[in-house]
Design a protein around this motif. Structure first.
Motif, PDB file in Angstrom:
ATOM      1  N   CYS A 108       0.893  -1.302  -0.009  1.00 57.71           N
ATOM      2  CA  CYS A 108      -0.035   0.109   0.052  1.00 57.71           C
ATOM      3  C   CYS A 108       0.880   1.049  -0.045  1.00 57.71           C
ATOM      4  O   CYS A 108       0.292   2.436  -0.415  1.00 57.71           O
ATOM      5  N   PHE A 109       2.003   1.349   0.278  1.00 54.03           N
ATOM      6  CA  PHE A 109       2.994   2.283   0.387  1.00 54.03           C
ATOM      7  C   PHE A 109       3.995   2.479  -1.137  1.00 54.03           C
ATOM      8  O   PHE A 109       5.017   2.511  -0.830  1.00 54.03           O
ATOM      9  N   TYR A 110       3.144   3.017  -1.832  1.00 54.27           N
ATOM     10  CA  TYR A 110       3.901   3.086  -3.234  1.00 54.27           C
ATOM     11  C   TYR A 110       4.064   4.496  -3.628  1.00 54.27           C
ATOM     12  O   TYR A 110       4.427   4.659  -4.714  1.00 54.27           O
ATOM     13  N   ARG A 111       3.752   5.237  -2.927  1.00 53.01           N
ATOM     14  CA  ARG A 111       4.085   6.786  -3.329  1.00 53.01           C
ATOM     15  C   ARG A 111       4.819   7.380  -1.927  1.00 53.01           C
ATOM     16  O   ARG A 111       4.359   7.279  -0.868  1.00 53.01           O
ATOM     17  N   ASP A 112       5.836   8.177  -2.482  1.00 53.42           N
ATOM     18  CA  ASP A 112       6.714   8.721  -1.639  1.00 53.42           C
ATOM     19  C   ASP A 112       6.284  10.223  -1.579  1.00 53.42           C
ATOM     20  O   ASP A 112       6.160  10.696  -2.191  1.00 53.42           O
ATOM     21  N   LEU A 113       6.551  10.638  -0.055  1.00 48.27           N
ATOM     22  CA  LEU A 113       6.255  12.040  -0.014  1.00 48.27           C
ATOM     23  C   LEU A 113       7.516  12.922  -0.046  1.00 48.27           C
ATOM     24  O   LEU A 113       7.783  13.931  -0.360  1.00 48.27           O
ATOM     25  N   MET A 114       8.613  11.925   0.426  1.00 49.06           N
ATOM     26  CA  MET A 114      10.062  12.633   0.316  1.00 49.06           C
ATOM     27  C   MET A 114      11.023  11.727   0.074  1.00 49.06           C
ATOM     28  O   MET A 114      10.722  10.432   0.671  1.00 49.06           O
ATOM     29  N   LYS A 115      12.195  11.779  -0.368  1.00 50.61           N
ATOM     30  CA  LYS A 115      13.013  10.657  -0.491  1.00 50.61           C
ATOM     31  C   LYS A 115      14.399  11.539  -0.531  1.00 50.61           C
ATOM     32  O   LYS A 115      14.720  12.478  -0.913  1.00 50.61           O
ATOM     33  N   LYS A 116      15.542  10.653   0.106  1.00 48.41           N
ATOM     34  CA  LYS A 116      16.762  10.987   0.078  1.00 48.41           C
ATOM     35  C   LYS A 116      17.533  10.690  -1.391  1.00 48.41           C
ATOM     36  O   LYS A 116      16.885  10.048  -2.083  1.00 48.41           O
ATOM     37  N   GLU A 117      18.832  10.939  -1.426  1.00 52.50           N
ATOM     38  CA  GLU A 117      19.409  10.538  -2.840  1.00 52.50           C
ATOM     39  C   GLU A 117      19.439   9.052  -3.249  1.00 52.50           C
ATOM     40  O   GLU A 117      19.545   8.727  -4.544  1.00 52.50           O
TER      41      GLU A 117
END
Lengths: 134, 134
Positions: free
Chosen positions: A109-118
């Motif tokens: 269910c967690f297939y969308r990122d709100l923020m992501k590092k490099e």
């Protein structure tokens, strides 16, 4: 399905600390690769059924009914291990997930990122590099 | 600490679906090995502070106050990735965990099993065997 003997829980439901809705949240993790698939909720009946049948069963807050995951979709979750946290208010389930856990067809269910590092968190090469560098 | 640029969330707090306490649960996972460390809760202020500072910040339900994990223990959690689930009511955070996540000294809060199947869920050999056999 994967055969599973009837089992008992090491800690009784009455010792769990329930949330404002009288439920306990359950984190569901793929036992093969550690991927977190979903968060769902159990009442006592759902917990008992899960422990007895070895199939993850929840309380659906939207439909207000008992819900054995996979009953309509075939995407069952077979319990491999069930853990509880330090203050008895959250469960963690390791499962064999048949097909997709998410109703959208995504495995998690967690297939969308709100923020992501490099770099990607689950790339084993990065993990090894991080361990090597630290 | 690990340097981290200020970031913005791809989806605004106002689009999140909050629980009966006006909070959103956050599953916290070790980005290095996928271990689930804890479940905690955020209000809007905690979420904003987490995104801005890169350090996991929660709303403590027992103390009713903002709580930057590690502020007193030194066991900070640095955000690597923040995801949201399909129905916008749960967050998943991949973190670098300094020291133990649990106040008991255990790395994860989920150190007690309620039930367990015959083999260890996170043994890579078993995982490979399972994949090979299926």
């Amino acid at each position: 399905g994967i055969p599973m003997k009837q089992q008992k829980s090491a800690i009784a439901w009455s010792e769990f600390k329930l949330n404002s809705d009288g439920l306990i949240p359950v984190i569901v993790q793929d036992y093969r690769n550690g991927e977190v698939l979903m968060l769902a909720y159990m009442n006592e009946e759902a917990f008992d059924k899960t422990v007895k049948t070895g199939r993850m069963t929840y309380w659906s807050r939207s439909r207000q009914e008992l819900w054995t995951k996979g009953e309509t979709s075939g995407h069952f979750q077979y319990v491999k291990r069930l853990s509880i946290d330090c203050d008895n208010d959250t469960l963690l389930a390791y499962v064999v997930q048949v097909g997709a856990a998410c109703h959208t067809g995504n495995r998690s269910c967690f297939y969308r990122d709100l923020m992501k590092k490099e770099y990607d968190a689950i790339d084993p090469m990065n993990t090894l590099q991080h361990l090597y560098e630290n």
